[in-house]
Design a protein around this motif. Sequence first.
Motif, PDB file in Angstrom:
ATOM      1  N   GLY A  79      -6.477 -17.582   2.180  1.00 40.65           N
ATOM      2  CA  GLY A  79      -7.060 -17.692   3.515  1.00 40.65           C
ATOM      3  C   GLY A  79      -6.822 -19.098   4.191  1.00 40.65           C
ATOM      4  N   LYS A  80      -6.222 -19.999   3.609  1.00 36.10           N
ATOM      5  CA  LYS A  80      -6.083 -21.216   4.327  1.00 36.10           C
ATOM      6  C   LYS A  80      -4.783 -21.177   5.014  1.00 36.10           C
ATOM      7  N   TYR A  81      -3.889 -20.307   4.504  1.00 33.28           N
ATOM      8  CA  TYR A  81      -2.364 -20.080   5.190  1.00 33.28           C
ATOM      9  C   TYR A  81      -2.410 -19.313   6.535  1.00 33.28           C
ATOM     10  N   HIS A  82      -1.706 -19.864   7.370  1.00 35.07           N
ATOM     11  CA  HIS A  82      -1.449 -19.191   8.677  1.00 35.07           C
ATOM     12  C   HIS A  82      -0.936 -17.927   8.415  1.00 35.07           C
ATOM     13  N   ARG A  83      -1.695 -16.737   8.992  1.00 37.23           N
ATOM     14  CA  ARG A  83      -0.818 -15.377   8.992  1.00 37.23           C
ATOM     15  C   ARG A  83      -0.432 -15.054   7.648  1.00 37.23           C
ATOM     16  N   PHE A  84      -1.229 -15.229   6.650  1.00 40.68           N
ATOM     17  CA  PHE A  84      -1.035 -14.726   5.290  1.00 40.68           C
ATOM     18  C   PHE A  84      -1.368 -13.249   5.550  1.00 40.68           C
ATOM     19  N   PRO A  85      -0.430 -12.092   5.078  1.00 41.60           N
ATOM     20  CA  PRO A  85      -0.754 -11.004   5.456  1.00 41.60           C
ATOM     21  C   PRO A  85      -1.383  -9.988   4.378  1.00 41.60           C
ATOM     22  N   VAL A  86      -2.270 -10.520   3.630  1.00 44.67           N
ATOM     23  CA  VAL A  86      -2.985  -9.666   2.685  1.00 44.67           C
ATOM     24  C   VAL A  86      -4.685  -9.926   3.202  1.00 44.67           C
ATOM     25  N   LYS A  87      -5.229  -8.905   3.379  1.00 49.42           N
ATOM     26  CA  LYS A  87      -6.571  -8.866   3.878  1.00 49.42           C
ATOM     27  C   LYS A  87      -7.537  -9.151   2.473  1.00 49.42           C
ATOM     28  N   PRO A  88      -8.802  -9.789   2.782  1.00 50.19           N
ATOM     29  CA  PRO A  88      -9.688 -10.112   1.752  1.00 50.19           C
ATOM     30  C   PRO A  88      -9.874  -8.829   0.844  1.00 50.19           C
ATOM     31  N   SER A  89     -10.050  -7.626   1.570  1.00 52.64           N
ATOM     32  CA  SER A  89     -10.395  -6.413   0.820  1.00 52.64           C
ATOM     33  C   SER A  89      -9.337  -5.898  -0.225  1.00 52.64           C
ATOM     34  N   ARG A  90      -8.173  -6.541   0.077  1.00 50.42           N
ATOM     35  CA  ARG A  90      -6.921  -6.233  -0.604  1.00 50.42           C
ATOM     36  C   ARG A  90      -6.563  -7.292  -1.915  1.00 50.42           C
ATOM     37  N   MET A  91      -7.217  -8.108  -2.036  1.00 51.72           N
ATOM     38  CA  MET A  91      -6.929  -9.347  -2.950  1.00 51.72           C
ATOM     39  C   MET A  91      -6.860  -8.856  -4.353  1.00 51.72           C
ATOM     40  N   GLN A  92      -7.972  -7.896  -4.536  1.00 51.51           N
ATOM     41  CA  GLN A  92      -7.659  -7.471  -5.964  1.00 51.51           C
ATOM     42  C   GLN A  92      -6.286  -6.628  -6.434  1.00 51.51           C
ATOM     43  N   LEU A  93      -5.836  -5.939  -5.428  1.00 47.64           N
ATOM     44  CA  LEU A  93      -4.556  -5.455  -5.417  1.00 47.64           C
ATOM     45  C   LEU A  93      -3.571  -6.439  -5.593  1.00 47.64           C
ATOM     46  N   LEU A  94      -3.591  -7.619  -4.793  1.00 49.09           N
ATOM     47  CA  LEU A  94      -2.744  -8.792  -4.737  1.00 49.09           C
ATOM     48  C   LEU A  94      -2.877  -9.225  -6.116  1.00 49.09           C
ATOM     49  N   ARG A  95      -3.969  -9.478  -6.723  1.00 48.99           N
ATOM     50  CA  ARG A  95      -4.056 -10.063  -8.041  1.00 48.99           C
ATOM     51  C   ARG A  95      -3.296  -9.379  -9.387  1.00 48.99           C
ATOM     52  N   LYS A  96      -3.449  -7.979  -9.156  1.00 52.32           N
ATOM     53  CA  LYS A  96      -2.791  -7.007 -10.033  1.00 52.32           C
ATOM     54  C   LYS A  96      -1.120  -7.274 -10.043  1.00 52.32           C
ATOM     55  N   TYR A  97      -0.983  -7.271  -8.726  1.00 53.48           N
ATOM     56  CA  TYR A  97       0.728  -7.358  -8.457  1.00 53.48           C
ATOM     57  C   TYR A  97       1.199  -8.495  -9.090  1.00 53.48           C
ATOM     58  N   LEU A  98       0.562 -10.019  -8.861  1.00 56.97           N
ATOM     59  CA  LEU A  98       0.866 -11.197  -9.343  1.00 56.97           C
ATOM     60  C   LEU A  98       0.844 -11.046 -10.778  1.00 56.97           C
ATOM     61  N   GLU A  99      -0.174 -10.468 -11.335  1.00 54.75           N
ATOM     62  CA  GLU A  99      -0.325 -10.406 -12.949  1.00 54.75           C
ATOM     63  C   GLU A  99       1.163  -9.720 -13.482  1.00 54.75           C
ATOM     64  N   GLU A 100       1.364  -8.571 -12.887  1.00 55.88           N
ATOM     65  CA  GLU A 100       2.588  -7.798 -13.234  1.00 55.88           C
ATOM     66  C   GLU A 100       3.737  -8.658 -12.895  1.00 55.88           C
ATOM     67  N   ALA A 101       3.841  -9.226 -12.025  1.00 56.50           N
ATOM     68  CA  ALA A 101       5.117  -9.927 -11.556  1.00 56.50           C
ATOM     69  C   ALA A 101       5.240 -11.066 -12.800  1.00 56.50           C
ATOM     70  N   GLU A 102       4.094 -12.056 -12.907  1.00 54.58           N
ATOM     71  CA  GLU A 102       4.276 -12.944 -14.043  1.00 54.58           C
ATOM     72  C   GLU A 102       4.787 -12.240 -15.172  1.00 54.58           C
ATOM     73  N   LYS A 103       4.437 -11.298 -15.778  1.00 52.51           N
ATOM     74  CA  LYS A 103       4.929 -10.698 -16.949  1.00 52.51           C
ATOM     75  C   LYS A 103       6.362 -10.463 -16.854  1.00 52.51           C
ATOM     76  N   GLU A 104       6.912  -9.913 -15.902  1.00 54.28           N
ATOM     77  CA  GLU A 104       8.412  -9.668 -15.519  1.00 54.28           C
ATOM     78  C   GLU A 104       9.241 -10.760 -15.572  1.00 54.28           C
ATOM     79  N   CYS A 105       8.575 -12.375 -15.109  1.00 56.80           N
ATOM     80  CA  CYS A 105       9.222 -13.417 -14.898  1.00 56.80           C
ATOM     81  C   CYS A 105      10.024 -13.852 -16.245  1.00 56.80           C
TER      82      CYS A 105
END
Length: 337
Positions: A79-105
């Motif tokens: 939330g500190k970053y200007h115009r970050f496009p993910v709403k607070p209500s969607r943070m759990q979905l973003l967290r899931k994406y980050l976890e999956e992306a990390e596995k693929e890295c």
Amino acid sequence: YDRSGLWSALYDVDVLSGNAVLERDYISDSPVWVSSISYCFDTKKALIHLDYVVPDGSVNGVTIGRELLYGGSLDKELGKYHRFPVKPSRMQLLRKYLEEAEKECTWVEKFRKKAGWVVDGGKHKFVLYGRNGILIKPEAGELERMYSGLRQSGEREKQLEAIFETLRRNPLVSVLIAAAVATPLLERIGGESCVVDIHSLSSAGKTVSAACAISLYGNPEKLIIRWDGTPKGIEEKFNFCDGIPCHLDEATSVRDKRHITEIVYDAANGVGRERAKAGGGSINTGSWNTIVFSTSESSLQQLIGLAISGLDARIFPVEGHILRGYSASEVEGLSAT
């Protein structure tokens, strides 16, 4: 990027069976993706680097600690970053994406903010030129300038030939070369940092001799430090030069004798002083193993002018015409080499 020129949003897809899509739930209002993952040896933290698109079509970047995936305040941090496009209500979905992306890295960028030794995969590795798969990413400003000097350039054989010829004609230079070569070994053998005090008349070749030793690691002009800098600024440069020598020039430019005493103690003790930081608490400028070449017309003991307990044990004096027998043109030629 679709044909209409509009950015598609990142989405999470739940599949009912086969290829039948049960639900398409959008995570962000514009694309956001993991661009890289890195590990910092200094902080011992893994970092996730995200890029995201803002409404005007430009791409911004943000770096977060990996620990935020495990119970951290991800929404508060992003939330500190200007115009970050993910709403607070969607943070759990973003967290899931980050976890999956990390596995693929499959590749993690390893770095530290200064030179020196690290333990990587159970092996000790010396970090200097970005070899061993470990990069150096210094803080912006003067440290970036110093890092730009840590480069191998020119003809190595020609450089060594000039150094050996200098040693043959002036054995006193061997003290400086030996100190420079020994610097990376200090941490591995439990050696202590110290200050090599090179002092004599202005035409004695002090600065060029120190530069000759420093050139074993990079461009001596970029690795030089002014004696009249602030104590904090000088300590930051000592910290960056962990495992390599550095050069403090023109001690006679310092008017405050206490400044010289403080810097000598700090250099030899190998650790920065605790200083208050904004918002409370304290911070120091790090720790180091280095050998500092100091050049001046007068010895450091003369400049300090006081008998201070333990100071002489931290200073290794090198006095005399260190490039005896060299003409002005020869000294200039050695400097250019």
